[in-house]
Design an enzyme around this catalytic site. Structure first.
Site, PDB file in Angstrom:
ATOM      1  CB  SER A   1      -0.918  -0.049   1.228  1.00  0.00           C
ATOM      2  OG  SER A   1      -1.857   0.979   1.204  1.00  0.00           O
TER       3      SER A   1
ATOM      4  CE  LYS B   1      -0.703   1.893  -3.599  1.00  0.00           C
ATOM      5  NZ  LYS B   1      -0.286   0.567  -4.127  1.00  0.00           N
TER       6      LYS B   1
HETATM    7  C1  HXC Z   1      -3.544  13.239 -16.153  1.00  0.00           C
HETATM    8  C2  HXC Z   1      -3.200  11.150 -17.079  1.00  0.00           C
HETATM    9  C3  HXC Z   1      -1.803  11.250 -16.815  1.00  0.00           C
HETATM   10  C4  HXC Z   1      -1.327  12.463 -16.198  1.00  0.00           C
HETATM   11  C5  HXC Z   1      -2.188   9.323 -17.759  1.00  0.00           C
HETATM   12  N1  HXC Z   1      -3.377   9.943 -17.673  1.00  0.00           N
HETATM   13  N2  HXC Z   1      -1.203  10.094 -17.248  1.00  0.00           N
HETATM   14  N3  HXC Z   1      -4.060  12.128 -16.752  1.00  0.00           N
HETATM   15  N4  HXC Z   1      -2.240  13.413 -15.879  1.00  0.00           N
HETATM   16  N5  HXC Z   1      -0.041  12.643 -15.912  1.00  0.00           N
HETATM   17  C6  HXC Z   1      -4.669   9.462 -18.142  1.00  0.00           C
HETATM   18  C7  HXC Z   1      -4.693   9.198 -19.638  1.00  0.00           C
HETATM   19  O1  HXC Z   1      -4.845  10.408 -20.371  1.00  0.00           O
HETATM   20  C8  HXC Z   1      -5.928   8.312 -19.758  1.00  0.00           C
HETATM   21  O2  HXC Z   1      -7.121   9.050 -19.659  1.00  0.00           O
HETATM   22  C9  HXC Z   1      -5.841   7.480 -18.483  1.00  0.00           C
HETATM   23  O3  HXC Z   1      -4.991   8.191 -17.568  1.00  0.00           O
HETATM   24  C10 HXC Z   1      -5.253   6.124 -18.731  1.00  0.00           C
HETATM   25  O4  HXC Z   1      -4.001   6.310 -19.371  1.00  0.00           O
HETATM   26  P1  HXC Z   1      -3.310   5.140 -20.233  1.00  0.00           P
HETATM   27  O5  HXC Z   1      -1.918   5.575 -20.520  1.00  0.00           O
HETATM   28  O6  HXC Z   1      -4.189   4.737 -21.357  1.00  0.00           O
HETATM   29  O7  HXC Z   1      -3.372   3.942 -19.191  1.00  0.00           O
HETATM   30  P2  HXC Z   1      -2.438   2.728 -18.997  1.00  0.00           P
HETATM   31  O8  HXC Z   1      -1.588   2.468 -20.185  1.00  0.00           O
HETATM   32  O9  HXC Z   1      -3.300   1.663 -18.499  1.00  0.00           O
HETATM   33  O10 HXC Z   1      -1.419   3.233 -17.832  1.00  0.00           O
HETATM   34  C11 HXC Z   1      -1.847   3.352 -16.488  1.00  0.00           C
HETATM   35  C12 HXC Z   1      -1.173   4.533 -15.815  1.00  0.00           C
HETATM   36  C13 HXC Z   1       0.333   4.545 -16.056  1.00  0.00           C
HETATM   37  C14 HXC Z   1      -1.502   4.472 -14.324  1.00  0.00           C
HETATM   38  C15 HXC Z   1      -1.765   5.828 -16.385  1.00  0.00           C
HETATM   39  O11 HXC Z   1       0.908   5.652 -15.382  1.00  0.00           O
HETATM   40  C16 HXC Z   1       0.979   3.267 -15.634  1.00  0.00           C
HETATM   41  O12 HXC Z   1       0.933   2.268 -16.335  1.00  0.00           O
HETATM   42  N6  HXC Z   1       1.653   3.191 -14.516  1.00  0.00           N
HETATM   43  C17 HXC Z   1       2.300   1.936 -14.037  1.00  0.00           C
HETATM   44  C18 HXC Z   1       3.627   2.198 -13.454  1.00  0.00           C
HETATM   45  C19 HXC Z   1       3.547   3.096 -12.259  1.00  0.00           C
HETATM   46  O13 HXC Z   1       2.847   4.099 -12.260  1.00  0.00           O
HETATM   47  N7  HXC Z   1       4.297   2.778 -11.239  1.00  0.00           N
HETATM   48  C20 HXC Z   1       4.399   3.633 -10.069  1.00  0.00           C
HETATM   49  C21 HXC Z   1       3.558   3.123  -9.018  1.00  0.00           C
HETATM   50  S1  HXC Z   1       4.022   3.933  -7.543  1.00  0.00           S
HETATM   51  P3  HXC Z   1      -8.010   9.441 -20.948  1.00  0.00           P
HETATM   52  O14 HXC Z   1      -9.187  10.163 -20.413  1.00  0.00           O
HETATM   53  O15 HXC Z   1      -7.099  10.310 -21.784  1.00  0.00           O
HETATM   54  O16 HXC Z   1      -8.343   8.145 -21.616  1.00  0.00           O
HETATM   55  C22 HXC Z   1       2.804   3.855  -6.458  1.00  0.00           C
HETATM   56  C23 HXC Z   1       3.176   4.178  -5.044  1.00  0.00           C
HETATM   57  C24 HXC Z   1       3.141   5.580  -4.777  1.00  0.00           C
HETATM   58  O17 HXC Z   1       1.731   3.572  -6.751  1.00  0.00           O
HETATM   59  C25 HXC Z   1       3.653   5.878  -3.386  1.00  0.00           C
HETATM   60  C26 HXC Z   1       4.980   6.561  -3.372  1.00  0.00           C
HETATM   61  C27 HXC Z   1       5.347   7.076  -2.007  1.00  0.00           C
END
Ligand code: HXC
Length: 263
Positions: free
Chosen positions: A146, A164
């Site tokens: 989480s 989370k």
């Molecule tokens: C606004 C955004 C955006 C941004 C994406 N979107 N990035 N909106 N600001 N910066 C929007 C897109 O425009 C789209 O909406 C929707 O989110 C889905 O985007 P996709 O790229 O099509 O989705 P997908 O390929 O499934 O990717 C999912 C994701 C991506 C969450 C957006 O970032 C990802 O795959 N992340 C995985 C890796 C990751 O993030 N790891 C870190 C986890 S850390 P529309 O309306 O245009 O369709 C964590 C812990 C945090 O969670 C705690 C730290 C202390």
């Protein structure tokens, strides 16, 4: 009585880890493998998984991988079947797949919010629900990764905070429902962790890193090894009476009332 400092605690066990191709969850997989566990790494990208598997095998561990998106229940089912056919019943599940990007609520579409909820919360549900029939009962352990977002409102992180918080509560309900079957369900709550995709996204510059570290009472980020050590303990019989716990490992960050310096 198990002694975590002396015993090889997880010899011969079978682990299934989502988000296992990188970051904290890969480090947990490496730690499990070094204690004799067979590890199945689940992630979206095959090349990343293959590199991770090669690293574990190169260090003498037993590992395999299966490409699946945690949002896809059927794909996860195939991965569970493969793990079961390869190594038998599953002892350990780690729900580590997560999504994140910094954006204010007014800067994200409904689909953007949904994409993180689907990866973090629905993905954890799919993994736990889909994995249950393959678990060793009694004896299995489920761990979810989480974040302090679950109980600290953090600007630009509404999707992750909501997701989370859901993961934490889902895990507590599962601990109650599945305790009688001998399945333990716990949560690790890291704060900022070095060399992870999450911190690359949330603190991409040296200045942002320094700012985030300054909010942590211990004045530094965690290492992935520190989170993996906690996972090893919670997954082992040394923690046999711990279930439904949200174990915070954040250097005191959540006590300080600060939100990673994001806003
Ligand atoms: C606004 C955004 C955006 C941004 C994406 N979107 N990035 N909106 N600001 N910066 C929007 C897109 O425009 C789209 O909406 C929707 O989110 C889905 O985007 P996709 O790229 O099509 O989705 P997908 O390929 O499934 O990717 C999912 C994701 C991506 C969450 C957006 O970032 C990802 O795959 N992340 C995985 C890796 C990751 O993030 N790891 C870190 C986890 S850390 P529309 O309306 O245009 O369709 C964590 C812990 C945090 O969670 C705690 C730290 C202390």
């Amino acid at each position: 009585m198990a002694n975590i400092f002396r015993d090889n605690l997880l010899t011969g066990k079978v682990a299934f880890l989502t988000g296992g191709g990188s970051g904290i969850t890969l480090r947990i997989a490496e730690r499990y493998a070094s204690h004799g566990t067979h590890v199945m790494l689940i992630g979206r990208r095959q090349e990343k998984l293959e590199a991770a598997v090669a690293g574990i095998r190169g260090a003498g561990g037993s590992a395999d991988s299966c490409a699946a998106d945690v949002r896809d229940y059927d794909a996860l089912q195939q991965a569970f079947k493969k793990t079961n056919e390869l190594w038998g019943q599953i002892d350990l599940i780690v729900c580590g797949a997560a999504g994140n990007f910094p954006a204010p609520v007014l800067g994200m579409s409904a689909n953007a919010f949904k994409s993180v909820i689907d990866i973090d919360l629905l993905g954890t549900f799919n993994t736990c629900r889909g994995g249950y029939e393959y678990l060793r009962k009694p004896g299995a352990s489920i761990l979810s990764i989480s974040a302090t977002h679950a109980f600290t409102p953090i600007p630009l992180q509404a999707h992750v905070c909501a997701g989370k918080a859901g993961v934490d509560m889902l895990s507590k309900v599962l601990a109650v429902e599945w305790g009688p079957s001998g399945v333990r369900v716990n949560v690790i709550t890291p704060g900022p962790v070095d060399d992870t995709e999450g911190m690359r996204r949330l603190a991409p510059t040296e200045e942002a890193r320094a700012n985030a570290s300054a909010k942590v009472p211990l004045r530094r980020f965690a290492s992935k090894d520190e989170i993996a050590d906690l996972a090893l303990f919670l997954s082992s019989d040394a923690a046999a009476y711990i279930t439904g716990s949200i174990v915070v490992c954040d250097g005191g960050q959540s006590l300080s009332g600060h939100s990673l310096g994001l806003a």
